[in-house]
Design an enzyme around this catalytic site. Structure first.
Site, PDB file in Angstrom:
ATOM      1  N   ASP A  90      -9.936   6.986   7.232  1.00 15.07           N
ATOM      2  CA  ASP A  90     -11.325   6.818   6.841  1.00 15.07           C
ATOM      3  C   ASP A  90     -11.511   5.460   7.366  1.00 15.07           C
ATOM      4  OD1 ASP A  90     -11.902   9.427   5.611  1.00 15.07           O
ATOM      5  OD2 ASP A  90     -10.525   8.621   4.117  1.00 15.07           O
ATOM      6  N   HIS A 104       0.885  -1.171   0.060  1.00 13.03           N
ATOM      7  CA  HIS A 104      -0.027   0.104  -0.040  1.00 13.03           C
ATOM      8  C   HIS A 104       0.869   1.186  -0.100  1.00 13.03           C
ATOM      9  CE1 HIS A 104      -2.180  -3.435   1.802  1.00 13.03           C
ATOM     10  NE2 HIS A 104      -3.505  -2.849   1.156  1.00 13.03           N
ATOM     11  N   HIS A 153     -29.342 -15.070  23.074  1.00 12.37           N
ATOM     12  CA  HIS A 153     -28.473 -14.967  24.316  1.00 12.37           C
ATOM     13  C   HIS A 153     -27.710 -16.440  24.561  1.00 12.37           C
ATOM     14  CE1 HIS A 153     -30.272 -11.006  24.352  1.00 12.37           C
ATOM     15  NE2 HIS A 153     -29.788 -10.681  25.645  1.00 12.37           N
ATOM     16  N   GLU A 199     -18.668  -4.308  23.714  1.00 11.67           N
ATOM     17  CA  GLU A 199     -17.789  -5.692  23.834  1.00 11.67           C
ATOM     18  C   GLU A 199     -16.550  -5.641  22.943  1.00 11.67           C
ATOM     19  OE1 GLU A 199     -20.936  -5.421  22.958  1.00 11.67           O
ATOM     20  OE2 GLU A 199     -21.985  -6.139  24.643  1.00 11.67           O
ATOM     21  N   HIS A 255     -22.760 -16.851  31.505  1.00 13.92           N
ATOM     22  CA  HIS A 255     -24.039 -17.083  30.995  1.00 13.92           C
ATOM     23  C   HIS A 255     -23.783 -18.017  29.749  1.00 13.92           C
ATOM     24  CE1 HIS A 255     -24.888 -13.917  33.738  1.00 13.92           C
ATOM     25  NE2 HIS A 255     -26.525 -14.047  33.673  1.00 13.92           N
ATOM     26  N   HIS A 315      -3.910   3.171  -3.483  1.00 10.78           N
ATOM     27  CA  HIS A 315      -4.053   2.672  -2.065  1.00 10.78           C
ATOM     28  C   HIS A 315      -3.433   1.350  -2.090  1.00 10.78           C
ATOM     29  CE1 HIS A 315      -6.056   0.870   1.442  1.00 10.78           C
ATOM     30  NE2 HIS A 315      -6.037  -0.046   0.820  1.00 10.78           N
TER      31      HIS A 315
END
Lengths: 678, 678
Positions: B155, B26, B484, B422, B472, B261
């Site tokens: 960005d 790059h 969950h 998280e 859990h 890039h």
């Protein structure tokens, strides 16, 4: 005039009573958002409780899904097929009232929520689908797609990173019919949020080019009503209505505390709430006048009938468009699609091109995006790498006024630049699939499936057809190094229930993988595709590819008379190596069968007879995949050629050698396995 | 006066030439950020190239890690042990110049970056660690911790959701010594970003309570210099310096395009760049005067010496503190910790408490947080559920001026309310671990490990001691339902190389798991802990727990004279069921051994002798775990009692029965396996 106080208190009573009866759940948010629900549901939401599938209904999404009792309460009260008995069974096995709202389980629930931040992101997908369908199907004087997407969300959703991606996309897409109501109560599970949540949310959303209204008093039905009315006037921006609320509103000892959030209030406190609200009715008892105020069946039926009349006129003026709209919303593929699939596979099998499987994917997509106008592609800022675009999918763009830009031929853009937002892309795709009308697919590098993993899981849980195009699928990615090289990803995606993972080896397998992904209505698919080119794997037949594993090459196919002594199972780019190893072993006097395994998930669904035919019980099996070995032992392998460490930064060819992905090493491993057995 | 133009162009030349030589990489970002690097590295960064480990150095983090050649260039030019030969080997196997910067591989690289958004989040962790260490160790007239954390980001980082979590936390924590320089070039891989990135980033960061400077001309060294100088004066806010830059600056045909890039410029374009920049030197040739201007060795040595003098004075005035600081920064545990571990395990073994393993974790933590002041805990807004706090870990708070609040006893807060973030938590913890001085741990529900998964992977890749407390951990979570409930998570975390996963069964196993997590310096650990209470698993000895699997109960232990006919392997909350099944089978005349497997990863590292002792080759094995079955076949199991679908919303007891996690079903499965074998 409806008694909005009683309407709101009915929600509070049902929420606290159901949570108490279940002895688990979240009373605080429903009690805090009760007036928000009254304002939206009784004054704005266009829906028909008797037909929750009406195509042009407004969508309501509860992003803070733990407030499920609010959703169940308003569905019950407004007339959906959700009885008081259902509410009494809140959070019990096989009830229609699960701990968090689940789509398909409860009529009127549009998406499964609970994992925070994803509901609002789904909603962006819903609103995008609406905007695109409107652009595609509405005609002058015939506005058959014209509905809003409403979201309730809380502090938790706004803290999650995905809310950033969702809001930024909604702003970029100018989704003016997306209206989010923020339950701004200042409390999260750990307590008063000030030490860990200092965002100026209004300014933040303005920075995303949203229309921000409020703060308004979240317990003033008229104020919220007015805010929603104002939001509906936005022509080029999504709207956030900030509603200042009190969690557990009405509970004298728990209101405004995190104690109100996630546990029953207890009998004593519930009695105090009843007293304070002057709500004298027994648990699960709602007075008839409150039911009457809530009832939406009559108005809803009328609203849908009026739309149906308009749709009938549309169907008369534009019969083909109307039929197409109906087909698309039903998620049915066009009748000719099977032929397109067959042609594509045969074409691949005929041409035998040596290309990267990401290129093979683009070749398949070229045909499929042409055949299926509902395919809505995209990439998380890796379009040229993922090769998710085709000549049928111009880039999706919006003009300054917020309208979908059309091509000269009148087509909408069908390839989305999601930006570097993998999780957002995945959850937006879930929303698009849930809305209906489009089949979304989107690309990124396989390693970054980690970023979107829970949204992939949610698609699997919700049984929605969403296709993930994961390219650069192994150390074959090369020089970008271990941060970008998948090691554990193929195996770990295969562990997600109801997700189909395909790692095709060549153009034909890739075409089949894409076809299966599109033909399976009830599950998402992950396609794992290579950066590097692979030869076409010579095969007699393509019919069994879709079974997930098939005999690619027998000893006889390379001129041996011996029967196979072992089976090499290989996937993706390692199939070519397995074929070379077969040749090498033949030179060493060892005959092996090569089984290509593009999808273990599809193979696992086959009957025992087919499985045993492909993998005979008496032959030792050696698996080859440039990924962790653990997964492959389930096929009773004698050895696995894999990689149980992170990769390195180097050209792909060097890495394949360094990590032992060579015909020699595979052949040696097979021979060692045979020796051990002997 | 240094020739800053030449200094910047040296970066450009090295970047384009190394990428060209590697034929991959790059060039655009290094060329665009060259002046930013000159301003920071030559005028502000306090570092000593000869000692990249100097404790009080400023930290530099390249969040847009694909710009690695910028990092390598400045490390080389300023005098780090990174030769021109190393640069020539860019992106080749086992070079010191990997595709993306890798900590420990290249001197001066502070963290491994590439997965976008995580570098800036690591940086928040670095800056947090600095602020906490300063609060803990500095004394009047003795400022031994006083450095800045600088980040370059692009960005892509700002589009990622995690940037939201990182920025919000940095704002809430008032990390004034965090200075981020935004390479605002308006280009991402898919092209000019305007259609998909409309954020007003300045307003967005102000909304997070950041100090925002600019936009400044990102190619004006003096302007950037002045902005950094201003940023350093911020007393209570982190700073974002917006630098308007041109990607591929200097490349006549690629500048300001996405073509700059991610691929080599090509020989022709490189020649044009040389011409335009009037840089006449051959590839990999840097004039001596440019080296001289870049050289930081003399100043760096002086700066470190001056600090060392201060540290010596500190050590004289506060010898114990100095010794503790040195120990903490070296990541060594105190000498008495082994005894604390032994005591904790014996205590658990003596008390035999029936508690949830999340509670067992808190019990272990109570002792370990007391013994280890470096333990820095936290939770993603689930403190009361994860039980990550102890009496030694007051909540971390900052006062209005941005200072760390201390307790009356002068202690800093050691438990962090991360909010519902998280991924941010996990990547911040990585930054804290990389900085040194603290061992971070943090909690959430196991299912939401999906959100943070790539940061867990990065900790494993970087070999850093970070502890994830995932509570859990199965359908035992109960009523919250399938969104969950972990199904695939235990298995899929075990697939991440160099991550230790522990799923302990009781208080003793949990204490061992915690101890191992802390004793293993070179890897992260995930602790999978139950919501529901489990009985203590009666055992004769606790010595082998740390081996990851051990014989928990033999037939003789329950009074049988027969030898074991089969082995049941179980983990976590299913160990108690296995013990009941053993009893039930005994009643049916079948003798089985129960092996508890708290950590397959630790077990896999044992020698063959131990493995065979625990799992004799001649006995059929039946695994029991409330999760996907696929994983367990690697242990040659005859059967697996598991769950290969999503869960349901209901009380845990009902779910265990519904999904077949009962002594009866386990016993029947064992008997069936024995019958099949017979």
């Amino acid at each position: 005039m409806a008694n909005t106080t009683a309407m709101a208190n009915a929600i509070r009573a049902l929420a606290m009573d159901a949570v108490q009866q279940a002895n688990s759940g979240h009373p605080g948010a429903p009690m805090g958002m009760a007036e928000m629900a009254v304002a939206l549901w009784s004054r704005h939401l266009r829906h028909n409780p008797v037909n929750p599938q009406w195509a042009d209904r407004d969508r309501f999404i509860l992003s803070n899904g733990h407030a499920s009792m609010l959703n169940y309460a308003v569905l019950h009260l407004s007339g959906y097929d959700l009885s008081m008995d259902d509410l009494k069974k809140f959070r019990t096995l096989h009830s229609k009232t699960a701990g968090h709202p689940e789509v398909d389980l409860t009529p009127g629930v549009e998406t499964t929520t609970g994992p925070l931040g994803q509901g609002i992101t789904n909603a962006v997908g819903f609103a995008l689908a609406e905007k695109l369908l409107a652009a595609e199907f509405n005609r002058p004087k015939h506005k058959i797609v014209d509905h809003h997407t409403y979201v309730f969300l809380g502090d938790g959703c706004l803290m999650e990173g995905i809310s950033h991606e969702a809001a930024a996309l909604a702003g970029a897409w100018k989704l003016n019919k997306l209206i989010a109501l923020y339950d701004d109560n200042g409390i999260s599970i750990d307590g008063q949020i000030t030490p860990w949540f200092v965002d100026n949310t209004a300014e933040r959303f303005k920075a995303y080019q949203w229309n921000v209204i409020g703060p308004v008093d979240g317990h003033d039905v008229d104020a919220i009503d007015a805010a929603i009315a104002a939001a509906k006037k936005s022509s080029d921006k999504p709207t956030l209505v900030i509603c200042k609320t009190h969690i557990g509103k009405g509970s004298p000892n728990r209101q405004d505390t995190s104690k109100a959030h996630g546990e029953p209030l207890g009998a004593d406190e519930i009695a105090l709430v009843r007293e304070g609200l002057q709500w004298s009715h027994a648990p699960f008892e709602i007075p008839q006048d409150v039911y009457k105020d809530w009832d939406a069946k009559t108005v809803g039926a009328k609203t849908e009938r009026s739309w149906q009349t308009r749709f009938n006129a549309y169907a008369k003026a534009h019969p083909e468009l109307a039929a197409e709209f109906t087909r698309r919303m039903a998620g049915e593929l066009p009748a000719n699609f099977h032929q397109v699939v067959v042609d594509s596979i045969i074409d691949a099998h005929t041409k035998q091109e040596k290309v990267a499987t990401r290129k093979a994917s683009q070749i398949a997509l070229e045909a499929f995006t042409k055949a299926l106008p509902e395919l809505l592609g995209g990439s998380a800022d890796l379009t040229g790498s993922n090769l998710t675009n085709t000549s049928s999918t111009p880039a999706l763009r919006f003009d300054a006024a917020g309208n979908v830009v059309k091509t000269e031929a009148g087509q909408i853009g069908r390839h989305i630049n999601y930006g570097v937002r993998e999780f957002g892309m995945a959850a937006v795709m879930n929303g698009v699939a849930l809305h209906g009308g489009y089949i979304p697919y989107g690309g990124t590098f396989l390693t970054f499936s980690d970023y979107s993993r829970n949204a992939i899981r949610m698609a699997a849980l919700m049984k929605r057809r969403v296709v993930h195009v994961f390219t650069h699928d192994s150390i074959g990615l090369g020089e970008d190094g271990p941060t970008h090289q998948s090691i554990e990803h193929a195996a770990s995606l295969r562990l997600i229930p109801n997700l189909d993972v395909w790692r095709p080896a060549d153009t034909a397998e890739t075409a089949v993988a894409w076809a299966e992904a599109l033909l399976q209505k009830d599950r998402p698919t992950a396609l794992l595709l290579s950066r590097q080119a692979v030869p076409y794997a010579a095969k007699k037949d393509v019919a069994d590819i879709k079974r997930g594993a098939y005999v690619l090459s027998e000893p006889a196919d390379i001129g041996l008379k011996q029967a196979a002594q072992a089976v090499i199972l290989a996937t993706g780019t390692e199939v070519a190596l397995a074929m070379q190893a077969q040749q090498l072993l033949a030179e060493r006097g060892v005959a092996v069968r090569v089984v290509s395994v593009p999808s273990t998930n599809a193979f696992d669904r086959q009957d025992t007879k087919y499985k045993t035919k492909v993998l005979p019980e008496n032959l030792p099996r050696i698996a080859v995949e440039a990924g962790v070995t653990d997964f492959w032992w389930k096929y009773g392998c004698a050895a696995v050629v894999g990689i149980d460490r992170f990769g390195e930064s180097a050209p792909a060819g060097d890495l394949f050698k360094f990590f032992g992905f060579t015909p020699e090493n595979i052949a040696n491993t097979v021979q060692l396995a045979l020796q051990k057995r002997a």
